[in-house]
Scaffold this motif. Sequence first.
Motif, mmCIF file in Angstrom:
data_model
loop_
_atom_site.group_PDB
_atom_site.id
_atom_site.type_symbol
_atom_site.label_atom_id
_atom_site.label_comp_id
_atom_site.label_asym_id
_atom_site.label_seq_id
_atom_site.Cartn_x
_atom_site.Cartn_y
_atom_site.Cartn_z
ATOM 1 N N ALA A 215 17.392 -46.797 14.078
ATOM 2 C CA ALA A 215 18.360 -45.771 15.103
ATOM 3 C C ALA A 215 17.867 -44.267 14.678
ATOM 4 C CB ALA A 215 19.639 -46.274 15.011
ATOM 5 N N ILE A 216 17.287 -43.659 15.845
ATOM 6 C CA ILE A 216 16.710 -42.360 15.511
ATOM 7 C C ILE A 216 16.492 -41.901 16.987
ATOM 8 C CG2 ILE A 216 14.211 -43.278 15.685
ATOM 9 C CD1 ILE A 216 13.561 -40.758 13.864
ATOM 10 N N THR A 217 16.970 -40.249 17.003
ATOM 11 C CA THR A 217 16.713 -39.953 18.264
ATOM 12 C C THR A 217 15.392 -39.840 19.174
ATOM 13 O OG1 THR A 217 16.516 -37.558 17.519
ATOM 14 C CG2 THR A 217 18.764 -38.342 17.576
ATOM 15 N N PRO A 218 15.256 -39.772 20.235
ATOM 16 C CA PRO A 218 14.005 -39.844 20.791
ATOM 17 C C PRO A 218 13.343 -38.562 20.418
ATOM 18 C CG PRO A 218 15.686 -40.558 22.529
ATOM 19 C CD PRO A 218 16.519 -40.136 21.368
ATOM 20 N N VAL A 219 13.749 -37.288 20.172
ATOM 21 C CA VAL A 219 13.358 -36.032 19.710
ATOM 22 C C VAL A 219 12.729 -36.312 18.311
ATOM 23 C CG1 VAL A 219 13.565 -33.810 19.307
ATOM 24 C CG2 VAL A 219 14.525 -34.684 21.304
ATOM 25 N N ALA A 220 13.443 -36.925 17.311
ATOM 26 C CA ALA A 220 12.972 -37.161 16.106
ATOM 27 C C ALA A 220 11.967 -38.072 15.993
ATOM 28 C CB ALA A 220 14.184 -37.414 15.370
ATOM 29 N N ALA A 221 12.241 -39.011 16.859
ATOM 30 C CA ALA A 221 10.950 -40.098 16.965
ATOM 31 C C ALA A 221 9.666 -39.817 17.428
ATOM 32 C CB ALA A 221 11.397 -41.304 17.968
ATOM 33 N N LEU A 222 9.768 -38.713 18.566
ATOM 34 C CA LEU A 222 8.631 -38.141 18.812
ATOM 35 C C LEU A 222 7.743 -37.059 17.657
ATOM 36 C CD1 LEU A 222 7.062 -38.595 21.528
ATOM 37 C CD2 LEU A 222 9.262 -39.326 21.515
ATOM 38 N N VAL A 233 3.354 -34.643 20.487
ATOM 39 C CA VAL A 233 3.968 -35.287 21.740
ATOM 40 C C VAL A 233 5.495 -34.987 21.728
ATOM 41 C CG1 VAL A 233 2.392 -37.285 21.563
ATOM 42 C CG2 VAL A 233 4.498 -37.345 20.111
ATOM 43 N N HIS A 234 5.859 -34.946 22.861
ATOM 44 C CA HIS A 234 7.160 -34.523 23.167
ATOM 45 C C HIS A 234 7.934 -35.304 23.975
ATOM 46 C CE1 HIS A 234 5.585 -30.461 21.676
ATOM 47 N NE2 HIS A 234 4.351 -30.751 22.555
ATOM 48 N N TYR A 235 9.492 -35.302 24.238
ATOM 49 C CA TYR A 235 10.204 -36.206 24.897
ATOM 50 C C TYR A 235 10.873 -35.390 26.102
ATOM 51 C CZ TYR A 235 14.111 -39.407 26.001
ATOM 52 O OH TYR A 235 14.803 -40.142 26.595
ATOM 53 N N HIS A 236 10.841 -36.286 27.280
ATOM 54 C CA HIS A 236 11.344 -35.447 28.383
ATOM 55 C C HIS A 236 12.646 -36.459 28.802
ATOM 56 C CE1 HIS A 236 12.003 -33.940 32.345
ATOM 57 N NE2 HIS A 236 11.912 -35.295 32.772
ATOM 58 N N GLU A 237 13.713 -35.901 28.723
ATOM 59 C CA GLU A 237 14.983 -36.801 28.969
ATOM 60 C C GLU A 237 15.067 -36.617 30.643
ATOM 61 O OE1 GLU A 237 19.718 -36.612 28.854
ATOM 62 O OE2 GLU A 237 18.719 -35.702 27.092
#
Length: 308
Positions: A215-222, A233-237
Motif C-alpha cells: 500500500a503506497i501512494t501513486p506518487v511514491a510508487a512512480l 515517470v510521474h503521476y497524473h490524478e
Amino acid sequence: MSLQQNPILVTGATGKQGGATARRLLADGIAVRALVRDPHAPSARALADAGAELVTGDFDTPATLDTAVAGAHGVFLLPPAAFGPNGWQADVEATRGIAVIDAAKRAGVQQIVFTGVASMTDDAAWGQAGKGDIEAAAATSGLRYTLLRPVRFMENYILRGSPLDGIIDGVQKHLFPADQPLQMIAIDDIAAFAALAFADPDRFHGRTLELAGDAITPVAALAAITRATGYPVHYHEVTEAEADAMGEQIGNTWRLLRKSGGWRADIPALREIHPALSTLESWLTTTGAAKIMAQQDNDRHAATSMAP
C-alpha cells in the motif's frame, strides 16, 4: 517432478491470473487442464509446452464446460468480465461463472477457487455485482470453495490499450487520489494463494481473502519506478470532470474511491499465510523494473523511428 493424477481445471488460462496459476500449479507438481478457446494460439501452445493438458471450450457454450470439468479435482474459476457501452454487464459475467460451478457439481469436482475483485463500500459501482453472484453460487454449491479478491495489479504499470493506467510518455494517469495509499498485488502472488488453497482445501474452505501485497501512494510508487528504471515517470490524478467524460462507470468509480478510502486488504495477515508476498520494491527488483524499462525503451525507439 511427477504430477498428481486428477487435474485442476484452470479457466482464463491464457490470461494473466489464469496463466500464472497454471504455471504455479505445474511447478508444484499438480496436473493442470487449461480451458482455451483456440488450442493453436501461441499462449495456449506455451501452456501445453509447459505440461498443461489443453481442453477447448467456451463459457458461453455450456456443453463444452461439462467436457472441461470431467475428471477434474478442482477448478480455478475466472470467467471473462463483460463490459459493454453502458458499463458492467453483471448478468453476463454471473451466468458464465455459475455455468462452470453447475458443471463442476455435475462432474463431482471437489473444490472451486474463484478469483474476483477486491471490495469497497459500494461494490456495485466497482463492478462487483456479477462477481458477487458467482461468489454466492460457490458458497451454496456444496463444494469446498475459496474466494480470492485481488486489488489492482502491479503489472498494470505495463498496461497498454486502456484510457487509464500504464505509463505513456512518462506519465501514469489514473483515478486514484495521489496522496492516498493505493493497495496493489503482484499477479504471481494471486497464483500463490490459489495454489495454497488447492494444496490445503480444508484450511481454506469458506474463506474470503482480500489480496494485496503493498500500500503506497501513486506518487511514491512512480518515484520508486523512477529509481528502479532510471526513467523519470510521474503521476497524473484524473479530475472528476475527466473521469465523467470517460463514462458514467468511470465517474462513479472516481467518487467511490474518495468515499470509501479504497481497498482494505489485511496485508500483515496475508504475509503470515504467504511470507514471500511481494512489495512494489521487491516486484520491481525481481521482474517489474525490467519489464517497464523494456517497454519504455520500445516506446522511445518507436518515437525516434517516426521522427522526420
